[in-house]
Design a protein around this motif. Structure first.
Motif, PDB file in Angstrom:
ATOM      1  N   LEU A  74      -7.389   2.115   8.582  1.00 26.58           N
ATOM      2  CA  LEU A  74      -6.650   0.975   7.897  1.00 26.58           C
ATOM      3  C   LEU A  74      -5.676   1.395   6.994  1.00 26.58           C
ATOM      4  O   LEU A  74      -5.959   2.275   6.247  1.00 26.58           O
ATOM      5  N   VAL A  75      -4.471   0.869   6.984  1.00 26.58           N
ATOM      6  CA  VAL A  75      -3.308   1.054   6.139  1.00 26.58           C
ATOM      7  C   VAL A  75      -2.783  -0.233   5.638  1.00 26.58           C
ATOM      8  O   VAL A  75      -2.441  -1.395   6.517  1.00 26.58           O
ATOM      9  N   HIS A  76      -2.803  -0.597   4.131  1.00 25.87           N
ATOM     10  CA  HIS A  76      -1.934  -1.601   3.859  1.00 25.87           C
ATOM     11  C   HIS A  76      -1.026  -1.233   2.975  1.00 25.87           C
ATOM     12  O   HIS A  76      -1.237  -0.310   1.985  1.00 25.87           O
ATOM     13  N   LEU A  77      -0.007  -1.697   3.266  1.00 25.41           N
ATOM     14  CA  LEU A  77       1.393  -1.357   2.490  1.00 25.41           C
ATOM     15  C   LEU A  77       1.547  -1.648   0.933  1.00 25.41           C
ATOM     16  O   LEU A  77       2.547  -1.354   0.424  1.00 25.41           O
ATOM     17  N   GLY A  78       0.883  -2.703   0.736  1.00 27.33           N
ATOM     18  CA  GLY A  78       0.743  -3.200  -0.707  1.00 27.33           C
ATOM     19  C   GLY A  78       2.192  -3.739  -0.850  1.00 27.33           C
ATOM     20  O   GLY A  78       2.778  -4.387  -0.206  1.00 27.33           O
ATOM     21  N   MET A  79       2.860  -3.325  -2.215  1.00 32.81           N
ATOM     22  CA  MET A  79       4.086  -3.905  -2.657  1.00 32.81           C
ATOM     23  C   MET A  79       5.150  -3.119  -2.195  1.00 32.81           C
ATOM     24  O   MET A  79       6.368  -3.698  -1.660  1.00 32.81           O
ATOM     25  N   SER A  80       5.158  -1.732  -1.849  1.00 36.84           N
ATOM     26  CA  SER A  80       6.182  -0.779  -1.857  1.00 36.84           C
ATOM     27  C   SER A  80       5.802   0.109  -0.742  1.00 36.84           C
ATOM     28  O   SER A  80       6.660   1.234  -0.741  1.00 36.84           O
ATOM     29  N   GLY A  81       4.672   0.134  -0.027  1.00 35.48           N
ATOM     30  CA  GLY A  81       4.352   1.319   0.938  1.00 35.48           C
ATOM     31  C   GLY A  81       5.352   1.107   2.054  1.00 35.48           C
ATOM     32  O   GLY A  81       5.797   0.513   2.486  1.00 35.48           O
ATOM     33  N   GLY A 101       3.768  14.852  -2.375  1.00 39.64           N
ATOM     34  CA  GLY A 101       3.884  14.889  -3.915  1.00 39.64           C
ATOM     35  C   GLY A 101       4.996  14.849  -4.604  1.00 39.64           C
ATOM     36  O   GLY A 101       5.164  14.494  -5.616  1.00 39.64           O
ATOM     37  N   VAL A 102       6.301  14.869  -3.748  1.00 44.08           N
ATOM     38  CA  VAL A 102       7.613  14.636  -4.136  1.00 44.08           C
ATOM     39  C   VAL A 102       7.947  12.992  -3.903  1.00 44.08           C
ATOM     40  O   VAL A 102       7.973  12.712  -2.757  1.00 44.08           O
ATOM     41  N   ASP A 103       8.810  12.514  -4.880  1.00 44.90           N
ATOM     42  CA  ASP A 103       9.291  11.235  -4.507  1.00 44.90           C
ATOM     43  C   ASP A 103       8.251  10.228  -3.945  1.00 44.90           C
ATOM     44  O   ASP A 103       8.784   9.674  -2.972  1.00 44.90           O
ATOM     45  N   HIS A 104       6.976  10.255  -4.722  1.00 44.73           N
ATOM     46  CA  HIS A 104       6.081   9.235  -4.345  1.00 44.73           C
ATOM     47  C   HIS A 104       5.581   9.345  -3.118  1.00 44.73           C
ATOM     48  O   HIS A 104       4.898   8.278  -2.266  1.00 44.73           O
ATOM     49  N   ARG A 105       5.658  10.469  -2.163  1.00 47.70           N
ATOM     50  CA  ARG A 105       5.148  10.891  -1.160  1.00 47.70           C
ATOM     51  C   ARG A 105       3.568  11.396  -1.230  1.00 47.70           C
ATOM     52  O   ARG A 105       3.357  12.387  -1.513  1.00 47.70           O
ATOM     53  N   HIS A 106       2.717  10.448  -0.838  1.00 47.14           N
ATOM     54  CA  HIS A 106       1.212  10.578  -1.264  1.00 47.14           C
ATOM     55  C   HIS A 106       0.292  11.121   0.096  1.00 47.14           C
ATOM     56  O   HIS A 106      -0.561  11.815  -0.272  1.00 47.14           O
ATOM     57  N   VAL A 107       0.911  10.847   1.135  1.00 49.66           N
ATOM     58  CA  VAL A 107       0.040  11.257   2.288  1.00 49.66           C
ATOM     59  C   VAL A 107       0.825  11.876   3.327  1.00 49.66           C
ATOM     60  O   VAL A 107       1.960  11.329   3.780  1.00 49.66           O
ATOM     61  N   TYR A 123       3.225   8.911   4.046  1.00 49.46           N
ATOM     62  CA  TYR A 123       3.045   7.582   3.478  1.00 49.46           C
ATOM     63  C   TYR A 123       3.724   7.735   2.011  1.00 49.46           C
ATOM     64  O   TYR A 123       3.374   8.299   1.166  1.00 49.46           O
ATOM     65  N   ASP A 124       4.657   6.899   1.815  1.00 48.85           N
ATOM     66  CA  ASP A 124       5.203   6.986   0.399  1.00 48.85           C
ATOM     67  C   ASP A 124       5.060   5.569  -0.223  1.00 48.85           C
ATOM     68  O   ASP A 124       4.965   4.425   0.382  1.00 48.85           O
ATOM     69  N   ASP A 125       4.690   5.466  -1.478  1.00 43.42           N
ATOM     70  CA  ASP A 125       4.467   4.253  -1.978  1.00 43.42           C
ATOM     71  C   ASP A 125       4.756   4.488  -3.593  1.00 43.42           C
ATOM     72  O   ASP A 125       3.898   5.129  -4.405  1.00 43.42           O
ATOM     73  N   ALA A 126       5.988   3.754  -4.043  1.00 44.67           N
ATOM     74  CA  ALA A 126       6.112   4.060  -5.760  1.00 44.67           C
ATOM     75  C   ALA A 126       5.493   3.377  -6.612  1.00 44.67           C
ATOM     76  O   ALA A 126       5.058   3.848  -7.377  1.00 44.67           O
ATOM     77  N   ARG A 127       4.669   2.040  -6.199  1.00 46.46           N
ATOM     78  CA  ARG A 127       4.110   1.240  -7.201  1.00 46.46           C
ATOM     79  C   ARG A 127       2.574   1.605  -6.852  1.00 46.46           C
ATOM     80  O   ARG A 127       1.718   1.166  -7.589  1.00 46.46           O
TER      81      ARG A 127
END
Ligand SMILES: [Zn+2]
Length: 300
Positions: A74-81, A101-107, A123-127
């Motif tokens: 399951l992936v929920h994009l939240g506000m900015s995903g 790990g760069v520029d909000h790239r978490h996965v 998966y990138d997510d700033a917030r």
């Protein structure tokens, strides 16, 4: 914030790109997003094959199979995903490093045997209001705890004027409480209709000529018919608009943004109502921090 049409657009795109692919490696830049990643997240997904990508409310559901067992990612994009699919160049067999790990790239998830060959799903997510979870079984068979309390899908055949009337309005009116809630509040309650946010409810109600603050006990069957048509109309228009914005999404910047939906009410305070032969203007009221917009000629 990605709303249902944005999530549906991403789903359609990812379903065509990822289905049939196998997960070769999962890398995380941190232990959590909005919530911690589930226990053994990377181990459970590694080696799984992606069957299809579906959606429930604003959740992307990536159905996988591993060792003959079904698992839902399951992936929920939240506000900015943003979920970005970065296919390799033709003939390039090794998934490339993609700036984890760069520029909000978490996965970063390396995939093989997809339609485009190898590639990386990022998966990138700033917030970091988004999150991921895993559930054993089948999402559509209601195996996922997070999905069990969700109401019906507004684009499914179940969502109709008569459903809204019988299963929501009449049911609430027969109780000793709740009939003073507004129609807008009810439509945004995920337990009745899943996946609707402020913009699409506001626009849908404008199309339906129903005041967002009209209370449930004053809603008629005729209102319900117009509301279900109005909501479906704005969602469909947004999904159609999303299809045309996918060109930029594929370039890899993931900026679907808000679709270029022609907003009739939302954000148009004091502007003229766009309904033919209506001389009203758009009023704004803020309740509980949420803005409502409606034509001044629509009765409350
Ligand atoms: Zn009007």
């Amino acid at each position: 914030m990605p709303e249902l049409p944005e999530v549906e657009t991403v789903r359609r795109y990812l379903d065509t790109c990822l289905s049939g692919g196998s997960i070769a490696r999962v890398r995380l830049a941190r232990k959590d997003l909005r919530f911690p990643f589930p226990v053994s997240f990377t181990e459970r997904l590694t080696g799984a094959r992606i069957l299809k990508v579906s959606r429930r409310a604003k959740y992307l559901l990536i159905a996988c199979e591993k060792d003959a067992r079904k698992i839902v990612w399951l992936v929920h994009l939240g506000m900015s995903g943003k979920l970005l699919w970065l296919p390799n160049e033709k003939g390039d067999e090794q998934p490339r490093e993609q700036g984890l790990g760069v520029d909000h790239r978490h996965v970063c998830v390396d995939l093989r045997e997809c339609k485009d060959g190898c590639g990386v799903l990022c998966y990138d997510d700033a917030r970091r209001f988004g999150f991921m979870d895993l559930c054993n079984g089948d999402a559509m068979a209601n195996d996922c705890l997070r999905l069990q309390k969700l109401g019906i899908e507004p684009l499914s055949n179940l969502f109709s004027g008569s459903w809204l009337w019988h299963s929501v309005v009449c049911t609430i009116n027969n109780r000793s409480r709740g009939y003073g809630r507004t129609i807008k509040d009810i439509l945004m309650d995920q337990g009745y209709v899943a996946g609707l946010g402020n913009i699409y409810v506001t626009e849908g109600l404008w199309h339906a000529r129903v005041h967002p603050m009209r209370v449930i006990k004053d809603i008629t069957l005729d209102d319900c018919e117009r509301i279900s048509r109005g909501i479906r109309k704005v969602l469909r228009m947004a999904i159609d608009a999303g299809g045309s914005s996918l060109k930029d999404y594929r370039k890899g910047d993931g900026s679907l943004g808000y679709f270029q939906l022609n907003l009739r009410a939302y954000g148009r305070t004091n502007e003229a109502c766009l309904r033919k032969d209506c001389d009203g203007k758009i009023n704004k009221a803020t309740i509980g921090g949420r803005a409502s917009y409606f034509c001044s000629n629509v009765a409350r």
